[in-house]
Write an enzyme that holds these catalytic residues in place. Sequence first.
Site, short mmCIF file in Angstrom:
data_model
loop_
_atom_site.label_atom_id
_atom_site.label_comp_id
_atom_site.label_asym_id
_atom_site.label_seq_id
_atom_site.Cartn_x
_atom_site.Cartn_y
_atom_site.Cartn_z
CB THR A 1 1.87 -27.77 -15.88
OG1 THR A 1 0.65 -27.07 -15.69
CG2 THR A 1 2.98 -26.76 -15.84
CB THR B 1 5.65 -28.23 -16.06
OG1 THR B 1 5.59 -27.52 -17.29
CG2 THR B 1 6.85 -27.75 -15.26
CD GLU C 1 7.27 -22.86 -20.60
OE1 GLU C 1 7.40 -22.96 -21.84
OE2 GLU C 1 6.59 -21.96 -20.08
CD GLU D 1 9.82 -25.62 -16.95
OE1 GLU D 1 8.96 -24.70 -16.98
OE2 GLU D 1 9.56 -26.79 -17.25
CB SER E 1 7.14 -22.21 -11.52
OG SER E 1 5.99 -22.98 -11.81
CB SER E 2 2.39 -19.73 -12.96
OG SER E 2 2.93 -18.53 -13.44
N GLY F 1 -1.61 -24.67 -16.97
CA GLY F 1 -2.12 -23.47 -17.62
C GLY F 1 -1.20 -22.28 -17.65
N GLY F 2 0.12 -22.48 -17.50
CA GLY F 2 1.03 -21.35 -17.57
C GLY F 2 0.72 -20.31 -16.51
#
Length: 598
Positions: free
Chosen positions: A409, A427, A429, A453, A481-482, A504-505
């Site tokens: 992101t 993002t 993804e 996504e 999502s994170s 950073g996922g």
Amino acid sequence: MLNGRAVLVPAVLLASLSACTHSEQPADTTPPAPEASSGYTPKPGWAVDRFAVAAANPLATQAGYDVLKAGGSALDAAIAVQMVLTLVEPQSSGIGGGAFLLHWDGEELVALDGRETAPAAVDETLFLEPDGTPMAFQTAVVGGRSVGVPGTLKMLEKAHSQYGKLPWKDLLQPAITLAREGFAVSPRLHTLLQTDPSLRDNPPAAAFYYQPDGSPWPVGHRLHNPALAELLQAIAEGGSRAFYEGKNAYALVKQVNEHPTNPGRIALSDLTGYEPRQRDAICTLWQSSYQVCGFPPPSSGHITQMQILGILEHLGPLPALDQGVPSVDFLHRYSEASRLAYADRAKYLADPDFVPVPGRTWNSMLAPEYLRQRAGLIGPRSMGTAEPGEPGPVPVALGIQPEQPEYGTSHISIIDADGNALAMTTTIEQAFGARLLNDGGTGLPGGYLLNNELTDFAFEPRDSEGRPVANRVEPGKRPRSSMSPTLVFDAAGEQLLASVGSPGGAAIIHFTAKTLLGMYGWGLDAQRAINLPNFGSFNGPTVLEAGRFPPATPRALEVRGHEVNEMEMTSGLQAIQRTDDGWFGGADPRREGVVMGD
């Protein structure tokens, strides 16, 4: 003070809460690094008096700065930043993706959800092979199958109608000019183009980003993007309709649905029907001194982050840094708290329009008594793998989502001279998304990348006992999502103290939590907090940023029962914090971001 759209977690929240058990078997996988490393460049930190912009690329930061200098609002600057990032940092975000925006206007805190949605024609079998087994992750990513309905542009347009000061068309001009006149390929973009295994397989992307011999354009090469310039000009003049209808919409649907090996199921009606959502931000009292405010589900960021920090509070005083890095005692506590929080995340957190909320309020997962019970499960040795707790009654039995990769992101933090502030994480993804470069129907070289996504949904929709996974694919649903855009206030919720966030996922949660601990636990400025080595656990091994801890640290953790993996943890943190004299900004040395302001 905070009001209107923010939901505060009180110091004591009475609920029926149950303890949980844990198993001793560690998970055997660790999520891969969200984006490749491209080096480490020390950053000085930036002190300013009145306003600041922090973004992932100097050209994008400059665009935001120029908007603020021209009298624009923080939201105006964010629009300019995002449009330039679409051009210069295409691997991470853009108009082909989605975003979460947390906005403060001095009185009201608003959470605007521009997350992508699943097309109406998909169902929970989207990522299952004919034999019912989940697809290989990379097989699912590349092509049209993984593309969700983009939301960033329409969300920003809605936000502009509420918080913008300058004309919409003016905010797109910096990106239009750069697209027409060209920009220099950055070292990070070059590195990611070089290492990506799939982008060259998309003919438009191969022709645009690579030389005839298949090598990426070198650092400093001036890259022009006439297709994006023409599309952004149409959006500048006609608003988001120029994206969600007409030539671009037809080109997007055609490219997704006619992919030769992995077609998707998106329709024109999915695009025209997309609507951003305004949600209630969640503000959580931390250390009795700070209201930490973040995004509710479908983001798992704030709840998981504040579960970790809340559990740590119940374990006693924060262990001091050891020779400038987190100590073994701290890392043990933090990793165990992370296991417990990620176990809850895997079971409960998903789009609230589609799943039941434990105890009918997300605050049940942050209740002090519940976190105290969870903290009581932490002992002197690692628990290996935690089981989810029971924060409140849930009307249906839910399965637990297995761990699967999550990717990159970009983050933007802005504070303007009038005190308006935002944290926006945005993002497409994975790096370069679905590896589909769309020219917007212009027929010109270049364009923008489409997101992948939908692979943020659980590939396996049900567990072995047939119980539904909360984050399974459903039509119109927003994938979990994170992303963790965060604004920090004083305990009364009256004075803004900081804007923080990162790409950073799944590790975004750890990166942002680390920075908050650095600033408000260890007393570091924003830059030194960002510089701290990264660490965490995803309810499997304890992960440490490679080369950043003393050799004795992993060994000491292993003695306590941890399985330790050292790996690249390429955060892209941005943070702006209040000081006695104004503001101080920091940008991650692991990426190309900078801070600018006056």
